[in-house]
Design a protein around this motif. Structure first.
Motif, short mmCIF file in Angstrom:
data_model
loop_
_atom_site.label_atom_id
_atom_site.label_comp_id
_atom_site.label_asym_id
_atom_site.label_seq_id
_atom_site.Cartn_x
_atom_site.Cartn_y
_atom_site.Cartn_z
N ASP A 242 0.83 -1.21 0.00
CA ASP A 242 0.00 0.00 0.00
C ASP A 242 0.86 1.26 0.00
OD1 ASP A 242 -0.15 0.98 3.12
OD2 ASP A 242 -0.01 -1.18 2.98
N GLN A 243 2.08 1.15 0.56
CA GLN A 243 2.95 2.32 0.56
C GLN A 243 3.43 2.65 -0.87
OE1 GLN A 243 7.05 2.46 2.33
NE2 GLN A 243 5.92 3.37 4.02
N ASP A 247 1.91 6.02 -2.09
CA ASP A 247 2.94 7.07 -1.96
C ASP A 247 4.17 6.66 -2.75
OD1 ASP A 247 4.41 9.26 -1.12
OD2 ASP A 247 4.82 8.47 0.89
N GLN A 254 5.22 6.40 -10.10
CA GLN A 254 4.18 7.43 -10.09
C GLN A 254 3.40 7.41 -11.41
OE1 GLN A 254 5.66 11.29 -8.85
NE2 GLN A 254 6.19 10.54 -6.81
N LYS B 9 7.25 15.42 6.11
CA LYS B 9 6.79 14.80 4.86
C LYS B 9 6.73 15.82 3.75
CE LYS B 9 5.10 11.64 2.18
NZ LYS B 9 6.00 10.54 1.74
N PHE B 11 6.07 15.66 -0.52
CA PHE B 11 5.85 14.85 -1.72
C PHE B 11 6.69 15.41 -2.86
CE2 PHE B 11 1.79 14.17 0.54
CZ PHE B 11 1.79 12.78 0.56
N THR B 12 7.27 14.51 -3.65
CA THR B 12 7.95 14.92 -4.87
C THR B 12 7.09 14.45 -6.03
OG1 THR B 12 10.08 14.63 -3.79
CG2 THR B 12 10.09 14.77 -6.20
N LEU B 13 6.58 15.39 -6.79
CA LEU B 13 5.67 15.03 -7.88
C LEU B 13 6.47 14.95 -9.18
CD1 LEU B 13 2.73 17.45 -6.89
CD2 LEU B 13 3.20 15.14 -6.05
N HIS B 14 6.92 13.73 -9.50
CA HIS B 14 7.77 13.55 -10.68
C HIS B 14 7.02 13.87 -11.97
CE1 HIS B 14 11.28 12.00 -8.67
NE2 HIS B 14 10.51 11.22 -7.93
N LEU B 15 5.70 13.65 -11.96
CA LEU B 15 4.94 13.90 -13.18
C LEU B 15 4.72 15.39 -13.39
CD1 LEU B 15 2.32 11.01 -12.92
CD2 LEU B 15 4.60 10.99 -13.95
N ARG B 52 -1.73 8.80 7.82
CA ARG B 52 -1.24 7.71 6.95
C ARG B 52 0.24 7.43 7.22
NH1 ARG B 52 -3.76 6.65 1.78
NH2 ARG B 52 -5.83 7.59 1.59
N GLY B 56 2.23 3.96 8.43
CA GLY B 56 3.22 3.40 7.50
C GLY B 56 2.70 3.31 6.09
N ASN B 57 1.55 3.94 5.84
CA ASN B 57 0.99 3.92 4.49
C ASN B 57 1.70 4.95 3.60
OD1 ASN B 57 -1.92 5.31 3.00
ND2 ASN B 57 -0.97 3.41 2.33
N TYR B 58 2.05 6.09 4.18
CA TYR B 58 2.92 7.05 3.50
C TYR B 58 4.30 6.95 4.15
CZ TYR B 58 -0.94 9.57 1.16
OH TYR B 58 -2.00 9.94 0.38
N ARG B 59 5.32 7.14 3.33
CA ARG B 59 6.68 7.02 3.82
C ARG B 59 7.11 8.34 4.48
NH1 ARG B 59 10.75 3.77 0.02
NH2 ARG B 59 8.71 3.02 -0.61
N PRO B 81 9.04 -3.84 5.69
CA PRO B 81 7.62 -4.11 5.49
C PRO B 81 7.04 -5.18 6.43
CG PRO B 81 8.66 -3.84 3.37
CD PRO B 81 9.75 -3.73 4.40
N VAL B 84 6.34 -3.73 9.79
CA VAL B 84 5.17 -2.84 9.75
C VAL B 84 3.89 -3.67 9.71
CG1 VAL B 84 3.99 -1.04 8.44
CG2 VAL B 84 6.48 -1.01 8.60
N LEU B 85 3.89 -4.74 8.92
CA LEU B 85 2.69 -5.58 8.83
C LEU B 85 2.39 -6.25 10.17
CD1 LEU B 85 3.10 -7.20 5.28
CD2 LEU B 85 1.48 -5.43 5.99
N ARG B 100 -12.20 0.33 1.21
CA ARG B 100 -11.67 -0.28 -0.01
C ARG B 100 -12.22 -1.70 -0.04
NH1 ARG B 100 -7.41 1.17 -2.99
NH2 ARG B 100 -6.29 2.43 -1.47
#
Ligand SMILES: Nc1ncnc2c1ncn2[C@@H]1O[C@H](COP(=O)(O)OP(=O)(O)O)[C@@H](O)[C@H]1O
Ligand SMILES: Nc1ncnc2c1ncn2[C@@H]1O[C@H](COP(=O)(O)OP(=O)(O)O)[C@@H](O)[C@H]1O
Ligand SMILES: [Mg+2]
Ligand SMILES: [Mg+2]
Lengths: 263, 229
Positions: A242-243, A247, A254, B9, B11-15, B52, B56-59, B81, B84-85, B100
């Motif tokens: 999920d990470q 993200d 991406q 945190k 975010f790097t938006l590569h797109l 999140r 651990g859903n977002y790094r 991982p 975390v699980l 979901r």
């Protein structure tokens, strides 16, 4: 602190895998770790090297460089590409299983459904006909194939049924590790959902470790604990499923995630 | 139960040509057993992103996220991982804003999944799931069908049931009452209060002032980060 295993109890440890077909590098500097009971999805677009990686990890194709180590239940490590061929064949018959995208690659089309499942048990040494047949029928039911189809030839089965039969044939020997190459590829969406649900349930219940190759991110989301993203033969990103999907860090991941609507 | 140190945190938006989107930095948040901290701040301030990250859903971009797990402290920001699980399996529950759905799986089985994996007999787990769903006003006739076709509020209650059946020591709740009517809101509030009384550490995001007043021991304010060039 929670005990963190020391890196020697991994099921599969692959380091520095490299393989090229002529000028095409299919694997470049690939490291893979797989832990017991863990499902690892290998995702990436067509031609990124996923099937090649699966073949190299399972010892079916030798890399130009690098090594794949498998730790058996006794804790002994084997180099998959230097171990004697008969020992590798034994591994494939006992500890491991392989699910192909095309079930016909694995099934024997001129042998009954029950025979296809029972054969694997016999290859492992089972001899009692009644027990083998009973277990075969049990597995057919587990993969939602009617018990009264046990004597039918696979040629009379639909694509989804063939795939489920292949799964029964693979899991009947309770492998510790299953390699799956696009197990739901080429099936209708509704048939896919049923199959995915089945794989998810069986793999979790039996605690099987798996390397699952798929170009479908939704399949990875549903089945895998961890994801490795491949691009042009390299693993560009790996992490918790999920990470990686929610993200993504690498530009290619991406792009991959953004091109899917809702997963 | 939770202690973050210098959590950041971006975010790097590569797109978008590698655009940097800083969301927060220097977050030092401590949550104790039996306490409920509500993350506050305007929309876009980074509340969901922080939650999140805790899961651990977002790094995490920088810093530590210490989680009390089996008497020890595990840094979610630096763990493999499978660690975390394991923490999620036994310690940390996250109720996301939206359910979901897993195709083909019935509502009852979705909720019963956690206790079954924990080793509780399937029948008993389904009984637990059934009563929890009934408490959240999901009638029995809906238990056997997958929630894909349910309304937003119904799905949210299924999600809440799935989170609360676990009874883990840490609960992360992202707008658990956002699409609920007053009656169901008060059911969820009651469940949160019971969890706190059991010693559960709760981090919540909720805009509803009444819900907030009923559950929060303290607010943790987040303000939107400046846009970077
Ligand atoms: N046996 C082969 N001979 C020549 N080229 C191959 C062979 N197998 C794979 N390739 C090439 O290696 C690359 C990776 O292929 P593959 O592993 O099948 O990718 P994927 O499974 O991700 O679609 C592709 O460029 C493919 O054309
Ligand atoms: N996965 C993501 N990738 C890129 N940007 C994200 C992602 N998740 C959140 N953001 C951005 O982070 C900022 C904070 O969002 P969020 O945490 O959802 O705020 P809040 O919950 O306080 O409304 C927003 O600008 C949002 O667009
Ligand atoms: Mg392939
Ligand atoms: Mg939010």
């Amino acid at each position: 602190m929670t005990a963190v295993p020391n890196g020697h109890d991994g099921l599969i440890t692959a380091r520095g895998l490299y393989l090229s077909f002529g000028a095409i590098p299919a694997l470049v500097d690939v490291d893979i770790d797989l832990w017991p009971g863990e499902v690892l999805a290998v995702v990436g677009e067509s031609g990124s090297g996923k099937t090649t990686l699966l073949n190299v990890l399972s010892g079916r194709v030798a890399p130009d460089a690098g090594a794949v180590l498998y730790t058996d239940p006794e804790g002994e490590q084997h180099d998959v590409h230097t171990m004697p061929a008969p020992a590798l064949r034994t591994l494939h018959r006992s500890d491991w299983g392989f699910v192909h995208q095309d079930p016909k690659q694995n099934l024997r089309m001129n042998v009954s459904a029950g025979g296809n499942v029972g054969e694997r048990l016999m290859a492992r040494g089972a001899r009692h006909y009644g027990t083998i047949r009973a277990e075969a029928i049990d597995w057919l039911t587990q993969v939602e194939i009617d018990a009264d189809r046990v004597d039918d030839l696979p040629r009379t089965f639909s694509g989804g049924m063939l795939q489920r039969l292949q799964i029964a044939r693979t899991l009947v020997t309770h492998p510790r590790l299953v390699f799956m190459d696009e197990p739901t590829g080429g099936l209708d969406v509704s048939v896919q959902a049923r199959l995915l649900d089945l794989i998810r349930t069986l793999v979790a219940r039996l605690g099987i470790a798996a390397v699952l190759v798929t170009h479908d991110i939704a399949v990875a989301r549903l089945l895998a604990h961890r994801i490795a993203v491949m691009q042009r033969g390299r693993v560009v990103e790996t992490g918790l499923t999920d990470q990686v999907l929610d993200d993504p860090q690498h530009a290619y991941t991406q792009l991959l995630v953004s091109s899917v609507l809702q997963v | 139960m939770i202690r973050t140190e210098g959590l950041a945190k971006t975010f790097t938006l590569h797109l978008r040509g590698g655009m940097q989107l800083p969301v927060f930095s220097g977050i030092d948040l401590t949550v104790h057993s039996g306490e409920c901290v509500v993350l506050s701040g305007p929309s876009g301030a980074g509340k969901s992103t922080l939650m999140r990250s805790l899961y651990g859903n977002y790094r995490a971009g920088a810093g530590h996220i210490w989680i009390r797990h089996h008497g020890g402290m595990v840094d979610i920001a630096a763990s493999e991982p499978r660690i975390v699980l394991a923490v999620r399996r036994e310690t940390l529950v996250y109720v996301s804003q939206f359910l979901r759905v897993v195709p083909r799986v019935s509502t009852l089985d979705i909720v019963a999944d956690e206790p079954i994996t924990r080793g509780i007999a399937p029948d008993e787990a389904r009984d637990m799931a059934g009563s929890l769903l009934l408490r959240l006003n999901i009638p029995r006739r809906m238990h056997g069908i997958p929630p894909a076709t349910f309304s937003g509020g119904e799905q949210q209650r299924v999600n809440v049931a799935r989170g609360f059946i676990a009874a883990h020591p840490i609960l992360l709740l992202d707008e658990p009452t956002a699409s609920l009517d007053a009656e169901n809101r008060s059911v969820v509030v009651g469940m949160i209060q019971e969890a706190k009384a059991r010693g559960t550490a709760v981090v919540a995001i909720c805009h509803d002032a009444d819900v907030r007043a009923a559950i929060a021991d303290r607010l943790y304010p987040l303000s939107p980060a400046r846009e970077a060039a």
